[in-house]
Design a protein around this motif. Structure first.
Motif, mmCIF file in Angstrom:
data_model
loop_
_atom_site.group_PDB
_atom_site.id
_atom_site.type_symbol
_atom_site.label_atom_id
_atom_site.label_comp_id
_atom_site.label_asym_id
_atom_site.label_seq_id
_atom_site.Cartn_x
_atom_site.Cartn_y
_atom_site.Cartn_z
ATOM 1 N N ARG A 115 0.820 -1.219 0.000
ATOM 2 C CA ARG A 115 0.000 0.000 0.000
ATOM 3 C C ARG A 115 0.855 1.271 0.000
ATOM 4 N N LEU A 116 1.981 1.246 0.671
ATOM 5 C CA LEU A 116 2.814 2.448 0.784
ATOM 6 C C LEU A 116 4.120 2.320 -0.006
ATOM 7 N N ILE A 117 4.058 1.623 -1.143
ATOM 8 C CA ILE A 117 5.241 1.556 -1.987
ATOM 9 C C ILE A 117 5.388 2.857 -2.784
ATOM 10 N N TYR A 118 6.629 3.188 -3.085
ATOM 11 C CA TYR A 118 6.890 4.318 -3.976
ATOM 12 C C TYR A 118 6.577 3.880 -5.400
ATOM 13 N N HIS A 119 5.960 4.773 -6.140
ATOM 14 C CA HIS A 119 5.580 4.461 -7.514
ATOM 15 C C HIS A 119 5.537 5.750 -8.325
ATOM 16 N N GLY A 120 5.593 5.605 -9.632
ATOM 17 C CA GLY A 120 5.556 6.763 -10.513
ATOM 18 C C GLY A 120 5.224 6.328 -11.926
ATOM 19 N N VAL A 121 5.344 7.252 -12.856
ATOM 20 C CA VAL A 121 5.102 6.971 -14.272
ATOM 21 C C VAL A 121 6.282 7.512 -15.069
ATOM 22 N N LYS A 122 6.864 6.650 -15.884
ATOM 23 C CA LYS A 122 7.976 7.044 -16.748
ATOM 24 C C LYS A 122 7.497 8.059 -17.786
ATOM 25 N N LYS A 123 8.400 8.851 -18.314
ATOM 26 C CA LYS A 123 8.019 9.845 -19.318
ATOM 27 C C LYS A 123 7.207 9.193 -20.426
ATOM 28 N N VAL A 124 6.042 9.752 -20.694
ATOM 29 C CA VAL A 124 5.132 9.179 -21.675
ATOM 30 C C VAL A 124 5.656 9.422 -23.088
ATOM 31 N N GLU A 125 5.701 8.352 -23.873
ATOM 32 C CA GLU A 125 6.180 8.445 -25.248
ATOM 33 C C GLU A 125 5.050 8.899 -26.175
ATOM 34 N N ARG A 126 5.430 9.473 -27.296
ATOM 35 C CA ARG A 126 4.434 9.977 -28.238
ATOM 36 C C ARG A 126 3.664 8.810 -28.875
ATOM 37 N N ALA A 127 2.354 8.915 -28.840
ATOM 38 C CA ALA A 127 1.465 7.937 -29.450
ATOM 39 C C ALA A 127 0.111 8.628 -29.632
ATOM 40 N N ARG A 128 -0.798 7.937 -30.277
ATOM 41 C CA ARG A 128 -2.109 8.557 -30.535
ATOM 42 C C ARG A 128 -3.223 7.549 -30.318
#
Length: 210
Positions: free
Chosen positions: A180-193
């Motif tokens: 529940r208290l893990i560190y998390h994030g989102v990598k830089k989003v790549e271009r897509a559509r």
């Protein structure tokens, strides 16, 4: 990519307390609700308590909404931009969150907050933990809509090497219990559509704040 997504297991245990449900959400149904929600409480890029503007544009729906203020992060019943209550969480959202949590082993989950986050190419989310909720016995349920992104899992302390989890439209990741208290994030989003919403990823994050 279409072939790859079809070949993925429907349910994957990433680690103890973290479950990935692939293509679990019908995102066409979710997208039909979002314009009304954002019409009531538009997306905005909040300022951190330190005065920096967040990269991710966001809003909320539900009895409570998560906000950033000079004094810190907190949940509030009112949208600070309008002074009005946040829009209600749609039934389709609630049903999805409850069923996803149950699939991951967390029965009885009823969210009282749903964060609506918008990512565009080049945007990332730095590693952090979700700790502003009063009761952390309930999980976080995170739903991906639109273009792909890479979810990054760390440990219970800041730093270290990330475990990268590709997320596609309709994927739901649930983390709770020992994670529940893990560190998390989102990598830089790549271009897509995405054919429906263009170069965007929308993330719905369901929480039990109080």
């Amino acid at each position: 990519m279409d072939l790859f997504t079809k070949l993925r297991p429907e349910k994957q245990s990433i680690r103890e307390g973290v479950t990935l449900l692939t293509s679990f959400a019908d995102t066409d149904i979710l997208l039909a609700e979002i314009p009304v929600l954002l019409g009531a409480s538009p997306l905005r890029r909040m300022l951190t308590p330190g005065g920096r503007q967040m990269q991710v544009a966001m809003s909320n729906c539900g009895p409570l909404g998560w906000v950033s203020e000079p004094t810190g992060y907190r949940y509030t019943a009112y949208d600070p931009l309008s002074g009005n209550p946040w829009p209600d969480i749609p039934l389709s959202f609630r049903t999805l969150a409850r069923e996803a949590a149950e699939q991951a082993g967390f029965s009885g989950f009823e969210p009282d907050a749903c964060l609506i986050n918008e990512y565009t190419p080049g945007i990332r989310l730095s590693p952090h933990i979700d700790q502003d909720e009063a009761d952390r016995n309930w999980p976080i349920v995170s739903v991906s809509i639109g273009i792909p992104a890479v979810f990054q899992l760390y440990g219970l302390t800041r730093g270290g090497r990330a475990e990268n989890i590709p997320l596609y439209d309709g994927d739901v990741i649930v983390f709770g219990g020992p994670a529940r208290l893990i560190y998390h994030g989102v990598k830089k989003v790549e271009r897509a559509r995405d054919a429906r919403i263009g170069e965007k990823r929308i993330n719905l994050t369901f929480r039990r704040a109080h």
